[in-house]
Design a protein around this motif. Sequence first.
Motif, short mmCIF file in Angstrom:
data_model
loop_
_atom_site.label_atom_id
_atom_site.label_comp_id
_atom_site.label_asym_id
_atom_site.label_seq_id
_atom_site.Cartn_x
_atom_site.Cartn_y
_atom_site.Cartn_z
N ALA A 1 14.17 9.91 -3.89
CA ALA A 1 13.84 8.52 -3.60
C ALA A 1 12.35 8.25 -3.82
O ALA A 1 11.51 9.01 -3.37
CB ALA A 1 14.21 8.17 -2.17
N VAL A 2 12.07 7.16 -4.52
CA VAL A 2 10.70 6.70 -4.74
C VAL A 2 10.69 5.17 -4.60
O VAL A 2 11.73 4.53 -4.68
CB VAL A 2 10.14 7.09 -6.13
CG1 VAL A 2 10.03 8.60 -6.28
CG2 VAL A 2 10.98 6.52 -7.26
N ILE A 3 9.50 4.64 -4.40
CA ILE A 3 9.33 3.19 -4.31
C ILE A 3 8.67 2.68 -5.58
O ILE A 3 7.62 3.21 -5.99
CB ILE A 3 8.46 2.80 -3.10
CG1 ILE A 3 9.17 3.14 -1.80
CG2 ILE A 3 8.10 1.31 -3.13
CD1 ILE A 3 10.40 2.32 -1.51
N LEU A 4 9.26 1.67 -6.20
CA LEU A 4 8.61 0.97 -7.30
C LEU A 4 7.86 -0.21 -6.70
O LEU A 4 8.44 -0.99 -5.93
CB LEU A 4 9.63 0.46 -8.32
CG LEU A 4 10.52 1.51 -8.98
CD1 LEU A 4 11.44 0.84 -10.00
CD2 LEU A 4 9.69 2.59 -9.65
N ASN B 1 10.31 8.56 3.76
CA ASN B 1 9.02 7.98 3.38
C ASN B 1 9.21 6.67 2.61
O ASN B 1 8.52 5.69 2.84
CB ASN B 1 8.21 8.97 2.54
CG ASN B 1 6.87 8.39 2.15
OD1 ASN B 1 6.12 7.88 2.97
ND2 ASN B 1 6.58 8.43 0.87
N ALA B 2 10.17 6.65 1.69
CA ALA B 2 10.42 5.43 0.91
C ALA B 2 10.85 4.29 1.84
O ALA B 2 10.33 3.17 1.76
CB ALA B 2 11.48 5.69 -0.15
N LEU B 3 11.77 4.58 2.75
CA LEU B 3 12.22 3.55 3.68
C LEU B 3 11.09 3.12 4.61
O LEU B 3 10.94 1.94 4.91
CB LEU B 3 13.42 4.06 4.48
CG LEU B 3 14.73 4.12 3.69
CD1 LEU B 3 15.75 4.99 4.41
CD2 LEU B 3 15.27 2.72 3.45
N LYS B 4 10.29 4.08 5.06
CA LYS B 4 9.14 3.76 5.93
C LYS B 4 8.22 2.77 5.23
O LYS B 4 7.76 1.79 5.84
CB LYS B 4 8.37 5.03 6.26
CG LYS B 4 7.07 4.80 7.02
CD LYS B 4 6.23 6.06 7.12
CE LYS B 4 5.53 6.31 5.79
NZ LYS B 4 4.51 7.33 5.82
N THR C 1 0.86 -1.19 0.00
CA THR C 1 0.00 0.00 0.00
C THR C 1 0.89 1.23 0.00
O THR C 1 1.57 1.52 1.00
CB THR C 1 -0.90 0.02 1.26
OG1 THR C 1 -1.64 -1.19 1.31
CG2 THR C 1 -1.84 1.20 1.24
N PRO C 2 0.92 1.97 -1.11
CA PRO C 2 1.74 3.18 -1.14
C PRO C 2 1.17 4.23 -0.18
O PRO C 2 -0.03 4.28 0.04
CB PRO C 2 1.65 3.66 -2.59
CG PRO C 2 0.53 2.93 -3.19
CD PRO C 2 0.23 1.73 -2.36
N SER C 3 2.07 5.02 0.40
CA SER C 3 1.62 6.06 1.31
C SER C 3 2.48 7.31 1.14
O SER C 3 3.63 7.22 0.72
CB SER C 3 1.69 5.58 2.76
OG SER C 3 3.03 5.31 3.13
N SER D 1 8.51 5.00 12.06
CA SER D 1 8.09 6.32 11.61
C SER D 1 9.22 6.98 10.83
O SER D 1 10.40 6.62 10.98
CB SER D 1 7.71 7.20 12.81
OG SER D 1 8.87 7.50 13.57
N GLU D 2 8.86 7.97 10.03
CA GLU D 2 9.89 8.72 9.32
C GLU D 2 10.83 9.40 10.31
O GLU D 2 12.04 9.46 10.08
CB GLU D 2 9.25 9.76 8.41
CG GLU D 2 8.61 9.18 7.18
CD GLU D 2 8.16 10.25 6.22
OE1 GLU D 2 9.03 10.89 5.60
OE2 GLU D 2 6.93 10.44 6.10
N GLU D 3 10.28 9.90 11.40
CA GLU D 3 11.10 10.57 12.40
C GLU D 3 12.13 9.60 13.00
O GLU D 3 13.29 9.98 13.21
CB GLU D 3 10.20 11.15 13.50
CG GLU D 3 9.29 12.27 13.04
CD GLU D 3 8.01 11.81 12.34
OE1 GLU D 3 7.27 12.67 11.84
OE2 GLU D 3 7.74 10.59 12.27
#
Length: 141
Positions: A127-130, A19-22, A9-11, A33-35
């Motif tokens: 950074a992006v997620i495929l 965000n990508a790593l999260k 589920t992309p978020s 969390s991103e933090e």
Amino acid sequence: MIHIVKDFTPSGGKHCITNALKQVFHYYGYPLSEEMIFGLASGLSFTYINLANSPMVSGRSKLFEFERKLANRLNITIKCKQPKNYNIAFDQTKKMLNRNCPILVYADMPFLKYLGLDENSHFGGHAVILFGYDDETGIFM
């Protein structure tokens, strides 16, 4: 053929790499969390990049350094590769997606049409997620 990574589920998020790593951690059942990711990887730095029509202020370290610090502090392995051959990288990416593995990649921002950037505003550290692809259109998702 269209393939989407099963149960991914992309978020949205606050910063591209955190965000990508999260999203990847969450997919594999380790919600961070991103933090938390930002803090563990000592992500604070300052960079000003004067892009053609959109100056960018960034708060992150060099590519792959962030991921290496995070992996070391979590005692995990994160494989960072920079492909030299597009066709091999393309095939390997599709194979990983077919095995239901989302992939973090760095993209050159003007090539992401949804950002609406000037074609001369190159920054390859976004950074992006495929998490899927469409063979008919030749587009990764």
